[in-house]
Structures are given as structure tokens and as C-alpha cells.
Design a protein around this motif. Sequence first.
Motif, mmCIF file in Angstrom:
data_model
loop_
_atom_site.group_PDB
_atom_site.id
_atom_site.type_symbol
_atom_site.label_atom_id
_atom_site.label_comp_id
_atom_site.label_asym_id
_atom_site.label_seq_id
_atom_site.Cartn_x
_atom_site.Cartn_y
_atom_site.Cartn_z
ATOM 1 N N LEU A 133 29.263 -1.152 44.475
ATOM 2 C CA LEU A 133 30.364 -1.000 45.513
ATOM 3 C C LEU A 133 31.639 0.014 45.023
ATOM 4 O O LEU A 133 32.194 0.344 46.171
ATOM 5 C CB LEU A 133 31.005 -2.456 45.413
ATOM 6 C CG LEU A 133 32.055 -2.934 46.402
ATOM 7 C CD1 LEU A 133 31.220 -2.741 47.774
ATOM 8 C CD2 LEU A 133 32.616 -4.144 45.894
ATOM 9 N N LEU A 134 31.833 0.370 44.001
ATOM 10 C CA LEU A 134 32.781 1.498 43.640
ATOM 11 C C LEU A 134 32.066 3.004 43.767
ATOM 12 O O LEU A 134 32.712 3.956 43.440
ATOM 13 C CB LEU A 134 33.197 1.220 42.205
ATOM 14 C CG LEU A 134 34.177 0.021 42.377
ATOM 15 C CD1 LEU A 134 34.605 -0.301 40.722
ATOM 16 C CD2 LEU A 134 35.518 0.188 43.045
ATOM 17 N N ASN A 135 30.633 2.812 43.659
ATOM 18 C CA ASN A 135 29.982 4.128 43.561
ATOM 19 C C ASN A 135 30.109 5.049 42.176
ATOM 20 O O ASN A 135 30.560 5.981 42.134
ATOM 21 C CB ASN A 135 30.224 5.056 44.809
ATOM 22 C CG ASN A 135 29.093 6.064 45.219
ATOM 23 O OD1 ASN A 135 27.965 5.803 44.722
ATOM 24 N ND2 ASN A 135 29.573 7.155 45.503
ATOM 25 N N LEU A 147 31.702 1.409 34.613
ATOM 26 C CA LEU A 147 32.349 0.147 35.037
ATOM 27 C C LEU A 147 32.348 -0.972 34.168
ATOM 28 O O LEU A 147 33.721 -1.473 33.888
ATOM 29 C CB LEU A 147 31.349 -0.776 36.328
ATOM 30 C CG LEU A 147 31.841 -2.051 36.756
ATOM 31 C CD1 LEU A 147 32.929 -1.796 37.852
ATOM 32 C CD2 LEU A 147 31.056 -2.936 36.960
ATOM 33 N N VAL A 188 37.162 -6.003 42.476
ATOM 34 C CA VAL A 188 36.647 -4.872 42.548
ATOM 35 C C VAL A 188 37.187 -4.040 43.967
ATOM 36 O O VAL A 188 37.660 -3.054 43.869
ATOM 37 C CB VAL A 188 35.096 -4.686 42.731
ATOM 38 C CG1 VAL A 188 34.489 -3.547 43.211
ATOM 39 C CG2 VAL A 188 34.495 -5.508 41.662
ATOM 40 N N ILE A 189 37.528 -4.767 45.018
ATOM 41 C CA ILE A 189 37.775 -4.145 46.188
ATOM 42 C C ILE A 189 39.471 -3.795 45.610
ATOM 43 O O ILE A 189 39.854 -2.698 46.244
ATOM 44 C CB ILE A 189 37.830 -5.257 47.300
ATOM 45 C CG1 ILE A 189 36.615 -5.380 47.611
ATOM 46 C CG2 ILE A 189 38.747 -4.699 48.395
ATOM 47 C CD1 ILE A 189 36.271 -6.529 48.643
ATOM 48 N N TYR A 210 40.882 -2.958 43.002
ATOM 49 C CA TYR A 210 40.887 -1.706 42.149
ATOM 50 C C TYR A 210 40.630 -0.545 42.717
ATOM 51 O O TYR A 210 41.152 0.682 43.073
ATOM 52 C CB TYR A 210 39.945 -1.987 40.976
ATOM 53 C CG TYR A 210 39.675 -0.916 40.108
ATOM 54 C CD1 TYR A 210 40.251 -0.308 39.246
ATOM 55 C CD2 TYR A 210 38.255 0.302 40.374
ATOM 56 C CE1 TYR A 210 40.376 0.733 38.318
ATOM 57 C CE2 TYR A 210 38.358 1.433 39.767
ATOM 58 C CZ TYR A 210 39.153 1.605 38.770
ATOM 59 O OH TYR A 210 38.934 2.852 37.878
ATOM 60 N N LYS A 211 39.533 -0.647 43.968
ATOM 61 C CA LYS A 211 38.976 0.517 44.601
ATOM 62 C C LYS A 211 40.234 0.851 45.744
ATOM 63 O O LYS A 211 40.364 2.137 45.696
ATOM 64 C CB LYS A 211 37.803 0.006 45.658
ATOM 65 C CG LYS A 211 37.291 1.323 46.527
ATOM 66 C CD LYS A 211 36.120 0.806 47.241
ATOM 67 C CE LYS A 211 35.596 1.923 48.201
ATOM 68 N NZ LYS A 211 36.003 3.149 48.010
ATOM 69 N N GLN A 212 41.095 -0.075 46.223
ATOM 70 C CA GLN A 212 42.301 0.384 47.091
ATOM 71 C C GLN A 212 43.316 0.623 46.182
ATOM 72 O O GLN A 212 43.842 1.794 46.752
ATOM 73 C CB GLN A 212 42.693 -0.953 47.667
ATOM 74 C CG GLN A 212 41.627 -1.535 48.800
ATOM 75 C CD GLN A 212 42.113 -3.071 49.345
ATOM 76 O OE1 GLN A 212 42.913 -3.704 48.615
ATOM 77 N NE2 GLN A 212 41.684 -3.235 50.562
ATOM 78 N N THR A 250 42.962 2.788 43.417
ATOM 79 C CA THR A 250 42.475 4.236 43.130
ATOM 80 C C THR A 250 42.377 5.045 44.200
ATOM 81 O O THR A 250 42.870 6.242 44.124
ATOM 82 C CB THR A 250 41.236 4.187 42.454
ATOM 83 O OG1 THR A 250 40.200 3.551 43.319
ATOM 84 C CG2 THR A 250 41.222 3.311 40.990
ATOM 85 N N ASP A 251 42.118 4.669 45.478
ATOM 86 C CA ASP A 251 42.125 5.301 46.725
ATOM 87 C C ASP A 251 43.598 5.572 46.949
ATOM 88 O O ASP A 251 43.742 6.814 47.315
ATOM 89 C CB ASP A 251 41.380 4.640 47.776
ATOM 90 C CG ASP A 251 39.997 4.529 47.676
ATOM 91 O OD1 ASP A 251 39.412 4.896 47.147
ATOM 92 O OD2 ASP A 251 39.433 3.583 48.752
ATOM 93 N N ARG A 268 44.788 8.506 44.819
ATOM 94 C CA ARG A 268 43.846 9.540 45.012
ATOM 95 C C ARG A 268 44.433 10.242 46.222
ATOM 96 O O ARG A 268 44.746 11.425 46.245
ATOM 97 C CB ARG A 268 42.322 9.126 45.333
ATOM 98 C CG ARG A 268 41.715 10.712 45.417
ATOM 99 C CD ARG A 268 39.895 10.353 45.739
ATOM 100 N NE ARG A 268 39.563 9.489 44.514
ATOM 101 C CZ ARG A 268 39.137 8.225 44.686
ATOM 102 N NH1 ARG A 268 38.951 7.447 45.646
ATOM 103 N NH2 ARG A 268 38.563 7.959 43.512
#
Length: 153
Positions: free
Chosen positions: A90-92, A98, A123-124, A126-128, A130-131, A134
Motif C-alpha cells: 500500500l505504501l509502495n 515497513l 497506513v493511510i 502515515y501515507k497522507q 508523508t505526502d 513531501r
Amino acid sequence: MSANRANNVDKLPSKDDVETARVSSRTLAKYADQSRVKLSIEGGQGKDELILPGPALDLLLNILGEISQGNAVNVMPVHAELSTQEAANLLNVSRPHLVKLLESGEIGFTKVGTHRRVLAKDVIAYKQATDAKRTEALDELAEIAQLNGMGYD
């Protein structure tokens, strides 16, 4: 979902699917601000009408948007427990990376026996996060480049 459709979850949409999703998305987007929409469906089973609540409409618009770009789509509830490999996918990122994120406390997890389980919502989140970091860093770099006349107008 039919057995045939269930087996094709990871299959990329055809050109016809992409075009149909594009047209359907544009049509449905007109109603995106509604709290409920009524749809009429015709097919081999006859004709039916159904009412979609706002959150389902938003999800359907997101799905159609992805398909219209040629992407395969997989839907999962935010409270789903993921294996470390599923979370990494999911995080690629790699599974070992991970696991480092989990062990450092950046993403929460539980252990079931010897196996780590991660909530999809964590996970979502964390992804948001880090996005967002970035994007902020890229905006700062673009601003610095503009201030120094590096040709990024």
C-alpha cells in the motif's frame, strides 16, 4: 460480485472500461454535492432504482476516476487488518522498510502470535502525512529555485 469479476480484481481495465468510466464519472460528478442520489440501473436482471448516500457517491466517483486513468482498483475498509506485506504494498515500500517503520513507532501495529498486523487507517494516515511533508518540501525547493532565478517560473 460474480466469480469471474472476483478473479479479475487486479486486472487493468480495458480501453472500453476506461472510456465508460470517464463518461460515467463526468455525468456523476454533476451530483457530487448532493447528500443522496437516485440511480436507475438496467441490465440482464431487469430495471431497478437505488439511492446512494453521499459517502458512497464520493467513493464511486473516486473509483471511476481511477478506472478512467487506466488503474486497477481495490476497495478495503479502513479498519481492515493488513499483513506487513499488504501494508508495504500500500505504501509502495519494501516489507523490511515497513517493519523498520513499525518498530520505530512511526506506524502503530499489533502482534498476533509472531505476526505483525497493521490497521489500514494507520497506513493511510502515515501515507497522507508523508505526502504532505513531501509536498511542503517540494514547494520550498520551488520557492528557493524561483528566488535564485533557476528558471522555474
